[in-house]
Design a protein around this motif. Structure first.
Motif, mmCIF file in Angstrom:
data_model
loop_
_atom_site.group_PDB
_atom_site.id
_atom_site.type_symbol
_atom_site.label_atom_id
_atom_site.label_comp_id
_atom_site.label_asym_id
_atom_site.label_seq_id
_atom_site.Cartn_x
_atom_site.Cartn_y
_atom_site.Cartn_z
ATOM 1 N N ASP A 143 14.890 15.657 11.509
ATOM 2 C CA ASP A 143 15.175 16.736 12.468
ATOM 3 C C ASP A 143 14.782 18.109 11.921
ATOM 4 O OD1 ASP A 143 17.180 16.764 10.604
ATOM 5 O OD2 ASP A 143 18.741 17.391 12.008
ATOM 6 N N ARG A 144 14.790 18.254 10.563
ATOM 7 C CA ARG A 144 14.353 19.531 9.985
ATOM 8 C C ARG A 144 12.848 19.703 10.054
ATOM 9 N NH1 ARG A 144 17.229 18.955 4.265
ATOM 10 N NH2 ARG A 144 19.306 18.422 5.013
ATOM 11 N N LYS A 145 12.145 18.615 10.332
ATOM 12 C CA LYS A 145 10.685 18.677 10.322
ATOM 13 C C LYS A 145 10.109 18.785 11.726
ATOM 14 C CE LYS A 145 10.353 16.135 6.035
ATOM 15 N NZ LYS A 145 11.731 15.683 5.742
ATOM 16 N N ILE A 146 10.986 18.905 12.695
ATOM 17 C CA ILE A 146 10.515 19.036 14.074
ATOM 18 C C ILE A 146 10.032 20.471 14.291
ATOM 19 C CG2 ILE A 146 11.196 18.967 16.509
ATOM 20 C CD1 ILE A 146 11.160 16.221 15.269
ATOM 21 N N GLU A 147 8.757 20.600 14.697
ATOM 22 C CA GLU A 147 8.219 21.937 14.919
ATOM 23 C C GLU A 147 8.501 22.378 16.356
ATOM 24 O OE1 GLU A 147 4.537 23.649 12.679
ATOM 25 O OE2 GLU A 147 3.858 22.938 14.639
ATOM 26 N N GLN A 148 8.258 21.460 17.280
ATOM 27 C CA GLN A 148 8.561 21.732 18.688
ATOM 28 C C GLN A 148 9.281 20.526 19.249
ATOM 29 O OE1 GLN A 148 5.079 22.721 21.042
ATOM 30 N NE2 GLN A 148 4.361 24.026 19.370
ATOM 31 N N GLY A 149 10.074 20.744 20.299
ATOM 32 C CA GLY A 149 10.757 19.628 20.939
ATOM 33 C C GLY A 149 11.941 19.165 20.122
ATOM 34 N N ARG A 150 12.211 17.854 20.157
ATOM 35 C CA ARG A 150 13.382 17.340 19.452
ATOM 36 C C ARG A 150 13.072 15.992 18.809
ATOM 37 N NH1 ARG A 150 15.139 13.077 22.302
ATOM 38 N NH2 ARG A 150 14.926 13.048 24.565
ATOM 39 N N TYR A 151 14.018 15.548 17.985
ATOM 40 C CA TYR A 151 13.899 14.277 17.284
ATOM 41 C C TYR A 151 14.225 13.129 18.237
ATOM 42 C CZ TYR A 151 14.725 10.926 13.464
ATOM 43 O OH TYR A 151 14.682 9.857 12.626
ATOM 44 N N LEU A 152 13.930 11.901 17.827
ATOM 45 C CA LEU A 152 14.220 10.736 18.682
ATOM 46 C C LEU A 152 15.724 10.490 18.733
ATOM 47 C CD1 LEU A 152 11.502 8.247 17.359
ATOM 48 C CD2 LEU A 152 11.447 9.519 19.514
ATOM 49 N N HIS A 153 16.290 10.412 19.949
ATOM 50 C CA HIS A 153 17.713 10.059 20.071
ATOM 51 C C HIS A 153 17.904 8.584 19.748
ATOM 52 C CE1 HIS A 153 18.822 13.889 21.436
ATOM 53 N NE2 HIS A 153 18.422 13.791 22.695
ATOM 54 N N PRO A 154 19.110 8.208 19.327
ATOM 55 C CA PRO A 154 19.373 6.778 19.084
ATOM 56 C C PRO A 154 19.074 5.975 20.350
ATOM 57 C CG PRO A 154 21.232 8.132 18.395
ATOM 58 C CD PRO A 154 20.277 9.041 19.069
ATOM 59 N N GLY A 155 18.422 4.870 20.166
ATOM 60 C CA GLY A 155 18.152 3.988 21.309
ATOM 61 C C GLY A 155 17.050 4.476 22.225
ATOM 62 N N ASP A 156 16.380 5.555 21.852
ATOM 63 C CA ASP A 156 15.285 6.083 22.676
ATOM 64 C C ASP A 156 14.042 5.225 22.473
ATOM 65 O OD1 ASP A 156 13.341 7.439 23.997
ATOM 66 O OD2 ASP A 156 13.641 9.344 22.953
ATOM 67 N N ILE A 157 13.866 4.262 23.341
ATOM 68 C CA ILE A 157 12.783 3.304 23.153
ATOM 69 C C ILE A 157 11.469 3.820 23.727
ATOM 70 C CG2 ILE A 157 12.817 1.824 25.207
ATOM 71 C CD1 ILE A 157 13.628 -0.275 22.696
ATOM 72 N N ASN A 158 11.560 4.859 24.547
ATOM 73 C CA ASN A 158 10.353 5.361 25.201
ATOM 74 C C ASN A 158 9.775 6.616 24.561
ATOM 75 O OD1 ASN A 158 10.282 3.413 27.279
ATOM 76 N ND2 ASN A 158 12.034 4.463 28.219
ATOM 77 N N GLY A 159 10.471 7.144 23.553
ATOM 78 C CA GLY A 159 10.049 8.418 22.983
ATOM 79 C C GLY A 159 9.044 8.251 21.853
ATOM 80 N N ALA A 160 8.333 9.333 21.570
ATOM 81 C CA ALA A 160 7.394 9.349 20.440
ATOM 82 C C ALA A 160 7.360 10.748 19.838
ATOM 83 C CB ALA A 160 5.999 8.944 20.902
ATOM 84 N N ARG B 170 8.318 13.474 22.555
ATOM 85 C CA ARG B 170 9.578 14.235 22.503
ATOM 86 C C ARG B 170 9.466 15.448 21.594
ATOM 87 N NH1 ARG B 170 11.457 11.416 26.656
ATOM 88 N NH2 ARG B 170 12.272 9.361 26.151
ATOM 89 N N GLY B 171 8.602 15.347 20.591
ATOM 90 C CA GLY B 171 8.525 16.452 19.651
ATOM 91 C C GLY B 171 7.300 16.354 18.760
ATOM 92 N N THR B 172 7.019 17.447 18.035
ATOM 93 C CA THR B 172 5.937 17.408 17.053
ATOM 94 C C THR B 172 6.550 17.582 15.660
ATOM 95 O OG1 THR B 172 5.542 19.789 17.144
ATOM 96 C CG2 THR B 172 4.297 18.425 18.668
ATOM 97 N N VAL B 173 5.901 16.962 14.682
ATOM 98 C CA VAL B 173 6.438 16.903 13.328
ATOM 99 C C VAL B 173 5.543 17.646 12.342
ATOM 100 C CG1 VAL B 173 7.011 15.354 11.422
ATOM 101 C CG2 VAL B 173 7.452 14.643 13.763
ATOM 102 N N ARG B 174 6.156 18.573 11.575
ATOM 103 C CA ARG B 174 5.429 19.218 10.472
ATOM 104 C C ARG B 174 6.117 18.784 9.190
ATOM 105 N NH1 ARG B 174 0.966 21.236 9.965
ATOM 106 N NH2 ARG B 174 1.131 22.658 11.721
ATOM 107 N N SER B 175 5.521 17.787 8.523
ATOM 108 C CA SER B 175 6.212 17.202 7.361
ATOM 109 C C SER B 175 5.587 17.657 6.053
ATOM 110 C CB SER B 175 6.109 15.687 7.434
ATOM 111 O OG SER B 175 4.762 15.301 7.268
ATOM 112 N N HIS B 176 4.373 18.231 6.078
ATOM 113 C CA HIS B 176 3.577 18.553 4.904
ATOM 114 C C HIS B 176 3.063 17.298 4.206
ATOM 115 C CE1 HIS B 176 4.153 22.775 5.302
ATOM 116 N NE2 HIS B 176 5.455 22.636 5.316
#
Lengths: 410, 411
Positions: free
Chosen positions: B131-148, B185-191
């Motif tokens: 969740d700290r690496k989310i640049e935009q949007g949000r992290y995957l909720h539990p059980g979110d089978i359709n998210g990416a 659901r979101g974009t990730v900036r992890s380095h």
């Protein structure tokens, strides 16, 4: 003036071990600087060469916004005879069109993401050097629409060899999934492992068929006669394409690859810092030695002043002595660097032990150091300037010697 | 004691010379200390970014997967992994399972090849802190089978936004073509380079369904309680899991490219610093040789008054030690001071236009220096060796002085 050069020269050999140490210090510093510079320059040149020779050409023509958003839908249909007109721009050697897309390539067992490029084999051969990199099999010929040329690393990864089948999967212009069979016609090897793993080529005609874009290109690559002066070429081509009111833009390679431009900038910065640090380290030695020289000769300099030598002449003499030492140091250090650099430039510096690490940096494992004639000259002159500037203060002190006191000095 | 007094006075006889020599040592050594701390800091960052934000300290696969990955090489976590860990493993902090494969993804008119990774959102959140690496949007909720989630650079390059639908096409476990729709659901900036530039994260459950891999995984990501515990953790896990056909791999083997790049950078760092220190060495050599040469008469008298050659050399060495020792102390103060300062106030390369470069290497453009005992001991050791080398000739020259000759010599 001549007499002061002679005095300075003789003074140099009065305490030859001291002079030798100073020459050694300057020599080692300059040697290290030049060897470091040559190797780093070799790294950068390799990056630049791979980029220009294989990927970018010198100048590119694309649809506006393609490099912010490099996808096949950002392609364009070139006007009739645009290629010929670009080639008629002064300084342009050749131009070639490409149609590229990110695709998935599947062998019987594995799949990999690949940047597939459709090329006009004959034109491409005049612009980039893919043709010369073929290690096995052949380069694409006209009409060889069922062939694909891939890199050695990709071939190893997919477990395929010449004549084996590969399935290319991608989306076409209608967003339909397309897959088509190709046979490996050639395998290329380059100095860029990254590129060997991610690039593949088919003919422009079969790429256009695959994507359902019968006339489109994503880029036109232009090769200049001379690498250095690209601005007039960019301007020339720009006037060609904007004249038609089209949505095209023209860039030289530096603008297209900010990563490369930044690597060069960062390299220049580190080289600059390293030169500064080494010159400062040399300065400690030079000031130290020249101060001793002046102190040792207080009496002698006082006598010179007493018989009519001006403070300016005394100062000049001390500076000349330092300058001569600097020249000797440059000959020793520069000469040694010249030999080592020449040997490495001819034979290559093999860093194969760190091949994976070099690959991480986007490099092949053999580096060929390079120093241009002008860069040798600049290094020599800046080292000499550093030596002279460092001895200004000791020389200034020597000019301030009062004859009467100095003669009594023991 | 008299030796120290003599030595101290001798150094004072040539204030300028002694001062410059000590200053040269301070300059060379403090720069070397800071330089080592800087490289150590940047290397540690590259490795930590990769380990903590994606690869983990240790990974477990079916034997052979690491050298020759294939979607067929899987294991069953519930029967092959979890039971073996019962009773706790020393040094193990956490773990989770993944399925990773490659596929073609399309959003709107854009299609791209992506590294598709099925993760256990709740479990990985505990140690990867997605969740700290989310640049935009949000992290995957539990059980979110359709998210990416999509890598930030990939999203930027392809213009993918939150709420876009991604069509994923790939080969399933049995080798046949399969497809699925997921919503960004979101974009990730992890380095972590490979993830930011080409990663597509979905939930493990979602990946299992899409790839017909119920109950399977191809990777277990394991976090140690600290990086020092890694070797011990590897051998412990190997003991427990090796017999079941699983292979345990540490981060050094997971990313040999980064490990080597760091090693190579260290080699170049050491060589460039060595050049600097050699130049400084010549200054030191000069000072001591001169101080011996101008005192040949004096040493001759010492010898004729009964001082042994050893005592003369001793005097030179003590003189050098006093002078250089002062340099060492000051250099360490300056070098450590600067390093500590930059470990709090990082150097920001984005101001110099280095942001593309740092992205390429998977780094934050702000680089913090890092002081460890190695970055302190090695520079001091190097300088000490260089100075000892510079002292050999002057000391030998001093020891060779014959009293009769020296005393009769006119300066």
């Amino acid at each position: 003036m001549g007499i002061f050069i002679r005095i300075a020269w003789r003074n140099l050999w009065r305490n030859y071990s001291r002079s030798l140490i100073m020459i050694g210090g300057i020599g080692v510093g300059l040697f290290g600087l030049l060897v470091y510079y040559g190797i780093s320059n070799g790294f950068i040149n390799q990056l630049v060469e791979v980029s220009i020779e294989l990927e970018l050409g010198h100048v590119q023509v694309t649809r506006r916004g393609y490099y912010q958003h490099p996808v096949q839908s950002n392609s364009f249909t070139p006007a009739n005879s645009l290629m010929e007109r670009i080639e008629s721009v002064h300084g342009v050697r050749a131009a070639a069109g490409r149609l590229s897309a990110a695709v998935l390539v599947n062998s019987a067992e594995k799949s990999n993401r690949v940047d597939l490029v459709g090329i006009d084999p004959e034109r491409e051969g005049r612009v980039t050097s893919i043709r010369n990199m073929i290690a096995q099999g052949e380069y694409l010929g006209p009409g060889q629409d069922g062939k694909i040329v891939i890199g050695r690393k990709l071939a190893e990864h997919l477990g395929v060899g010449l004549g084996d089948k590969l399935v290319v999967m991608t989306q076409d212009s209608e967003n339909e999934l397309q897959s088509r069979l190709f046979r490996v016609g050639g395998i290329f090897e380059t100095n860029s492992p990254l590129w060997e793993k991610t690039a593949a080529f088919i003919t422009l005609r079969s790429m256009r068929k695959l994507l359902g874009r019968p006339l489109q290109l994503t880029a036109i690559l232009v090769r200049a006669e001379r690498e250095k002066s690209l601005e007039p070429i960019v301007a020339g081509i720009d006037s060609l394409v904007t004249g038609e009111g089209s949505a095209l833009e023209v860039f030289e390679w530096k603008e297209v690859s900010p990563l490369l431009a930044q690597s060069i900038e960062m390299f220049d910065f580190f080289v600059w810092v390293f030169y500064l640090i080494i010159y400062l380290a040399m300065a400690f030695g030079v000031v130290n030695i020249m101060l001793m020289v002046v102190l040792d000769r207080t009496r002698e300099l006082g006598v010179m002043r007493a018989i009519g030598t001006t403070p300016g002449q005394v100062m000049t003499m001390v500076l000349l002595e330092a300058a001569l030492l600097g020249v000797a140091g440059i000959i020793v250090g520069g000469g040694a660097a010249w030999l080592l650099n020449g040997y490495l430039a001819a034979n290559g510096l093999d860093l194969g032990r760190w091949a994976d690490g070099m690959e991480f940096m986007g490099l092949g494992s053999v580096i060929y150091p390079r120093i241009e004639p002008l860069e040798w000259l600049v290094s020599f002159l800046s080292a000499e300037a550093a030596v002279i500037v460092s001895s200004i203060w000791p020389a200034w002190r020597s000019a301030g010697i009062e004859p009467v006191r100095a003669i009594q000095f023991e | 004691m008299i030796l120290f007094k003599l030595a101290w006075r001798n150094n004072w006889r040539h204030r300028w010379r002694s001062g410059l020599t000590a200053a040269a040592v301070v300059f060379g050594l403090s720069i070397t200390i800071w330089g080592f701390c800087f490289t150590e800091g940047s290397h540690e960052q590259i490795i930590r970014n990769s380990v903590e934000s994606f690869t983990g300290h240790v990974q477990v696969h079916r034997k052979g997967f690491h050298d020759d990955p294939s979607l067929r090489k899987v294991f069953y976590p519930d029967s092959q992994f979890v039971p073996e860990l019962e009773g706790g493993v020393p040094g193990l902090a956490n773990y989770s399972f993944r399925i990773s494969t490659f596929g073609l993804a399309s959003v709107g008119e854009t299609s791209f090849a992506a590294m598709i990774v099925g993760i256990q959102p709740e479990r990985e959140q505990e140690f990867i802190h997605w969740d700290r690496k989310i640049e935009q949007g949000r992290y995957l909720h539990p059980g979110d089978i359709n998210g990416a989630l999509v890598g930030a650079d990939l999203a930027e390059n392809l213009g993918i936004g939150i709420g876009d639908t991604v069509i994923i096409v790939t080969q399933d476990y049995y080798g046949s073509l399969c497809g699925a729709l997921r919503v960004v659901r979101g974009t990730v900036r992890s380095h972590a380079r490979e993830l930011d530039r080409g990663g597509l994260l979905i939930s493990l459950a979602s990946a299992r369904e899409m790839l017909s891999m119920q109950g399977m995984a191809n990777t277990a990501v394991v976090m140690a309680t600290g990086s020092e515990q890694v070797p011990q953790l590897i051998s412990e896990l190997d003991n427990r899991l090796g017999a079941g056909g699983l292979e345990v791999i540490g981060w050094r083997r997971i990313m040999p490219d980064i490990v080597q790049a760091v090693e190579l950078d260290n080699v170049f760092g050491i060589l460039t610093n060595l050049i600097l220190l050699l130049v400084i060495g010549f200054t030191v050599l000069n000072t001591f040789l001169m101080s011996v040469m101008e005192r040949i008469r004096e040493f001759g008298i010492m010898r004729s008054l009964g001082a042994s050659p050893g005592r003369v050399v001793g005097l030179i060495v003590v003189e050098a030690a006093l002078l250089v020792g002062l340099g060492f102390v000051l250099a360490n103060i300056v070098g450590i001071g600067a390093s500590v300062y930059n470990s709090v106030h990082p150097l920001d390369f984005s101001e110099m236009g280095g942001d593309e470069l740092s992205k390429f290497y998977g780094m934050d453009p702000r680089i913090y220096t890092r002081l460890t005992w190695q970055t302190l001991v090695y520079p001091n050791l190097f300088v000490a060796v260089v100075i000892l080398l510079a002292l050999i000739y002057p000391a030998w020259r001093a020891a060779r002085i014959s009293p009769a000759e020296a005393v009769s010599r006119r300066h």
